[in-house]
Enzyme design. Structure first.
Site, PDB file in Angstrom:
ATOM      1  N   CYS A   1       9.683   1.949   3.302  1.00 39.71           N
ATOM      2  CA  CYS A   1      10.636   0.885   3.654  1.00 39.71           C
ATOM      3  C   CYS A   1      12.040   1.456   3.767  1.00 39.71           C
ATOM      4  O   CYS A   1      12.940   0.777   4.249  1.00 39.71           O
ATOM      5  CB  CYS A   1      10.601  -0.218   2.622  1.00 39.71           C
TER       6      CYS A   1
ATOM      7  N   GLU B   1      -4.918  -3.934  -1.947  1.00 42.92           N
ATOM      8  CA  GLU B   1      -6.365  -3.720  -1.910  1.00 42.92           C
ATOM      9  C   GLU B   1      -6.727  -2.454  -1.141  1.00 42.92           C
ATOM     10  O   GLU B   1      -7.875  -2.010  -1.183  1.00 42.92           O
ATOM     11  CB  GLU B   1      -7.103  -4.945  -1.346  1.00 42.92           C
TER      12      GLU B   1
ATOM     13  N   LYS C   1      -1.082  -7.208  -9.267  1.00 43.76           N
ATOM     14  CA  LYS C   1      -2.076  -7.318  -8.175  1.00 43.76           C
ATOM     15  C   LYS C   1      -1.693  -6.246  -7.151  1.00 43.76           C
ATOM     16  O   LYS C   1      -0.832  -6.445  -6.312  1.00 43.76           O
ATOM     17  CB  LYS C   1      -2.000  -8.715  -7.557  1.00 43.76           C
TER      18      LYS C   1
ATOM     19  N   PHE D   1       0.813  -1.226   0.000  1.00 45.97           N
ATOM     20  CA  PHE D   1       0.000   0.000   0.000  1.00 45.97           C
ATOM     21  C   PHE D   1       0.842   1.270   0.000  1.00 45.97           C
ATOM     22  O   PHE D   1       0.364   2.328  -0.380  1.00 45.97           O
ATOM     23  CB  PHE D   1      -0.924   0.009   1.241  1.00 45.97           C
TER      24      PHE D   1
ATOM     25  N   SER E   1       5.591  -6.864   3.204  1.00 49.63           N
ATOM     26  CA  SER E   1       6.160  -7.200   4.514  1.00 49.63           C
ATOM     27  C   SER E   1       6.954  -8.512   4.442  1.00 49.63           C
ATOM     28  O   SER E   1       6.750  -9.333   3.551  1.00 49.63           O
ATOM     29  CB  SER E   1       5.035  -7.320   5.537  1.00 49.63           C
TER      30      SER E   1
ATOM     31  N   GLU F   1       9.706  -3.699  12.783  1.00 52.57           N
ATOM     32  CA  GLU F   1       9.402  -2.572  11.897  1.00 52.57           C
ATOM     33  C   GLU F   1       8.070  -1.968  12.373  1.00 52.57           C
ATOM     34  O   GLU F   1       7.032  -2.623  12.326  1.00 52.57           O
ATOM     35  CB  GLU F   1       9.263  -3.083  10.463  1.00 52.57           C
TER      36      GLU F   1
HETATM   37  P1  NAD Z   1       1.724  -6.594   2.966  1.00 52.61           P
HETATM   38  O1  NAD Z   1       2.796  -7.637   3.015  1.00 52.61           O
HETATM   39  O2  NAD Z   1       0.636  -6.658   3.949  1.00 52.61           O
HETATM   40  O3  NAD Z   1       1.000  -6.617   1.518  1.00 52.61           O
HETATM   41  C1  NAD Z   1       1.734  -6.637   0.328  1.00 52.61           C
HETATM   42  C2  NAD Z   1       0.928  -7.381  -0.740  1.00 52.61           C
HETATM   43  O4  NAD Z   1       0.757  -8.737  -0.330  1.00 52.61           O
HETATM   44  C3  NAD Z   1      -0.467  -6.802  -0.972  1.00 52.61           C
HETATM   45  O5  NAD Z   1      -0.722  -6.782  -2.350  1.00 52.61           O
HETATM   46  C4  NAD Z   1      -1.374  -7.780  -0.248  1.00 52.61           C
HETATM   47  O6  NAD Z   1      -2.637  -7.905  -0.851  1.00 52.61           O
HETATM   48  C5  NAD Z   1      -0.618  -9.094  -0.348  1.00 52.61           C
HETATM   49  N1  NAD Z   1      -0.888  -9.980   0.788  1.00 52.61           N
HETATM   50  C6  NAD Z   1      -1.179  -9.598   2.065  1.00 52.61           C
HETATM   51  N2  NAD Z   1      -1.360 -10.677   2.842  1.00 52.61           N
HETATM   52  C7  NAD Z   1      -1.176 -11.767   2.061  1.00 52.61           C
HETATM   53  C8  NAD Z   1      -1.224 -13.170   2.304  1.00 52.61           C
HETATM   54  N3  NAD Z   1      -1.490 -13.655   3.506  1.00 52.61           N
HETATM   55  N4  NAD Z   1      -0.978 -13.994   1.275  1.00 52.61           N
HETATM   56  C9  NAD Z   1      -0.698 -13.513   0.048  1.00 52.61           C
HETATM   57  N5  NAD Z   1      -0.647 -12.192  -0.241  1.00 52.61           N
HETATM   58  C10 NAD Z   1      -0.876 -11.320   0.753  1.00 52.61           C
HETATM   59  O7  NAD Z   1       2.486  -5.186   3.001  1.00 52.61           O
HETATM   60  P2  NAD Z   1       1.852  -3.732   3.162  1.00 52.61           P
HETATM   61  O8  NAD Z   1       1.382  -3.551   4.564  1.00 52.61           O
HETATM   62  O9  NAD Z   1       0.942  -3.435   2.052  1.00 52.61           O
HETATM   63  O10 NAD Z   1       3.171  -2.836   2.930  1.00 52.61           O
HETATM   64  C11 NAD Z   1       4.066  -2.479   3.942  1.00 52.61           C
HETATM   65  C12 NAD Z   1       5.283  -3.381   3.958  1.00 52.61           C
HETATM   66  O11 NAD Z   1       5.935  -3.355   2.697  1.00 52.61           O
HETATM   67  C13 NAD Z   1       6.340  -2.942   4.960  1.00 52.61           C
HETATM   68  O12 NAD Z   1       6.848  -4.071   5.615  1.00 52.61           O
HETATM   69  C14 NAD Z   1       7.416  -2.288   4.097  1.00 52.61           C
HETATM   70  O13 NAD Z   1       8.705  -2.291   4.647  1.00 52.61           O
HETATM   71  C15 NAD Z   1       7.335  -3.151   2.884  1.00 52.61           C
HETATM   72  N6  NAD Z   1       7.917  -2.483   1.738  1.00 52.61           N
HETATM   73  C16 NAD Z   1       9.146  -2.895   1.325  1.00 52.61           C
HETATM   74  C17 NAD Z   1       9.760  -2.264   0.270  1.00 52.61           C
HETATM   75  C18 NAD Z   1      11.119  -2.709  -0.198  1.00 52.61           C
HETATM   76  O14 NAD Z   1      11.511  -2.335  -1.282  1.00 52.61           O
HETATM   77  N7  NAD Z   1      11.869  -3.495   0.565  1.00 52.61           N
HETATM   78  C19 NAD Z   1       9.118  -1.201  -0.388  1.00 52.61           C
HETATM   79  C20 NAD Z   1       7.854  -0.801   0.053  1.00 52.61           C
HETATM   80  C21 NAD Z   1       7.261  -1.463   1.122  1.00 52.61           C
END
Ligand code: NAD
Length: 500
Positions: A281, A176, A173, A149, A226, A383
């Site tokens: 991040c 959401e 994808k 997000f 994450s 984090e």
């Molecule tokens: P998230 O892991 O909750 O979601 C990321 C994606 O995974 C979304 O599209 C979501 O729909 C999907 N997802 C969520 N739960 C899932 C599951 N159980 N099974 C399969 N798919 C699933 O992350 P977020 O809260 O949207 O974003 C924040 C995180 O992203 C932080 O940890 C941040 O550090 C990380 N991030 C990392 C970078 C990088 O380059 N290292 C860049 C931006 C964000």
């Protein structure tokens, strides 16, 4: 209620699963749209569209693909002012942050405009008598992107401009929580001349992701999000024989040496710790001053600056920081702050009880500052992903380096110093993927590559830049001989022909 759709084969398609998730404006707490959660059948339709578009797209000369990328870049530039509020109303970040984010995405498109040059191979004449050898990079196939997000426009654009320029087709994808801007940008790509099916956007949750991970026609998966989910994506995708890169969570430190310019350091910490409400991040969430005197000077200067942060909705052009994404995030961050106090850290600035008149339902919080944090505390280990900065005091420079190297994450790090020798030593020893020397958020530009080490990245490739080209292509090496070089008859060993 506005219903968000999918983009399949170049057309907007209504969600057919009957399942929807609320999209909330984090500045007000109001539900502003419903995003469809795709069924497996809908995901399969999007993959089939990308699969059908692949042969013609992969066969198109790279210079022709580049022409479409140039058009896309121009259309994005002319739509910038409309895209920023679309992004902010679902994410909450300030207008300036949204413009900056989309701008960084456009830079990747600009990088991808150079694809004919980027795909050039190597050629060796006469590897043996009459034998020449050359390499080429060919597309991997149908690629999928699963994005978080926090950068709803930029992170998708880290992926598909490079993938598509390389000759792949793509299924995105998005998160959401804030899918609208990614969908609109994909629509603009179609207006730039991208053939239907080359880029599809499917909205959804775990079911959609799991369908992509298991789909036999998905060849490569890029994930950003994450660590817990990223590790799952990497293991499942790789277990299914796919190429996977998963960029994950972070805990980024900024070391403050005694000789650092303290005003510049504090400026850097305010921007990198609290910009985008700490939901980056590459946010700096830990300051590590070396020596008690450095720490005292740092905390004394940080406190009034954090208290003066201007917090507001994206429609307030003077706001420096917006709300956090959701009620769940808001509660989680508050929980971390309460936990830090219980663990014995000193809460120097408490941002918890912030209220903004007219936005009482929003997820606003002010900046918080902890001093005397220790490495065994959860606020150090985890984090937080919110506007909370922790100060961990180090007695000596070596202690700071060891602390950073011992942390499970390895995304970004910075050091502020006037001493080149220290900076050089730091850069050599620190176990982190992206290093800033007097630069607080060392995000590589589009023609370099972005990625962390340790549990901040699963897979072998960083994203965009040449690493992106390598991830989205397969190397083919051809060795050729023409009749005039074959006069010497059959060879039955691995020697270099008549030279051996
Ligand atoms: P998230 O892991 O909750 O979601 C990321 C994606 O995974 C979304 O599209 C979501 O729909 C999907 N997802 C969520 N739960 C899932 C599951 N159980 N099974 C399969 N798919 C699933 O992350 P977020 O809260 O949207 O974003 C924040 C995180 O992203 C932080 O940890 C941040 O550090 C990380 N991030 C990392 C970078 C990088 O380059 N290292 C860049 C931006 C964000």
């Amino acid at each position: 209620m506005r219903k968000i759709e999918h983009l399949i084969s170049g057309k907007m398609v209504a969600g057919a699963s009957g399942n929807f998730a609320d999209v909330v404006n984090p500045a007000t707490g109001e539900v502003i749209a419903a995003t469809p959660l795709a069924s497996a059948d809908e995901v399969n339709t999007a993959v089939a569209s990308a699969h059908a578009a692949l042969p013609a797209w992969a066969a198109m000369p790279p210079a022709k693909r580049a022409e479409i990328m140039f058009n896309f870049r121009d259309i994005l530039k002319s739509n910038l002012a409309d895209l920023a509020p679309l992004l902010s109303q679902e994410h909450g970040k300030t207008n300036a942050d949204a413009l900056g984010e989309i701008g960084r995405g456009i830079e990747v498109v600009e990088f991808a405009c150079g694809i004919p040059h980027l795909l050039k191979g190597e050629y060796s004449s006469a590897v043996s008598s009459g034998v020449d050898s050359y390499t080429m990079r060919q597309p991997v196939g149908v690629c999928a992107g699963i994005t978080p997000f926090n950068f709803p426009a930029m992170v998708p654009m880290w992926m598909y401009p490079v993938a598509i320029a390389c000759g792949n087709t793509f299924v995105l994808k998005p998160s959401e929580k804030d899918p609208t801007v990614a969908l609109r940008i994909a629509e603009l790509f179609g207006e730039a001349g991208l053939p239907p099916g080359v880029l599809n956007v499917i909205n959804g949750d775990k079911l959609a992701v799991d369908t992509l991970l298991a789909h036999p026609n998905i060849d490569a998966i890029s994930f950003v999000g994450s660590t817990a989910i990223g590790e799952y994506i990497y293991q499942t995708g790789a277990g299914n024989g796919k190429r996977v890169q998963a960029l994950c969570g972070a805990k980024n430190h900024l070391v403050v040496m005694p000789d650092a310019d303290m005003d510049q350091t504090v400026d850097a910490l305010i921007g990198s710790g609290f910009g985008s409400a700490g939901e980056r991040c590459m946010a700096i969430s830990v300051a590590v001053p070396v020596g008690e005197d450095t720490a005292d000077r740092l905390v004394a200067k940080l406190k009034p600056r954090i208290e003066a942060l201007k917090i507001g909705p994206h429609t307030d052009m003077d706001a420096e920081m917006g709300p956090v994404i959701s009620k769940q995030s808001f509660d989680r961050i508050n929980g971390f702050i309460a936990g830090g106090i219980d663990a014995g850290a000193e809460l120097v600035v408490d941002g918890r009880d912030f209220k903004l008149q007219g936005y009482e339902g929003g997820y606003f919080m002010a900046g918080s500052l902890f001093d005397n944090v220790t490495t065994d505390m959860d606020i150090y280990k985890e984090e937080i992903f919110g506007p909370v900065l922790s100060v961990v005091r180090a007695k000596a420079y070596d202690e700071a380096v060891e602390m950073i190297n011992d942390h499970e994450y390895g995304n970004g790090v910075a050091i502020f110093t006037r001493d080149g020798d220290t900076a050089r030593d730091f850069n050599a020893r620190v176990q982190i993927g992206m290093v800033g020397i007097n630069v607080p958020i060392p995000v590589p530009v589009a023609y370099h590559s972005f990625g962390g080490w340790k549990r901040s990245l699963f897979g072998d490739h960083h994203i965009h830049g040449m690493e992106g080209v390598r991830f989205y292509t397969r190397l083919k090496t051809t060795t050729m001989r023409w009749p005039s070089g074959m006069r010497e008859g059959a060879e039955f060993n691995f020697s270099r022909g008549s030279d051996a």
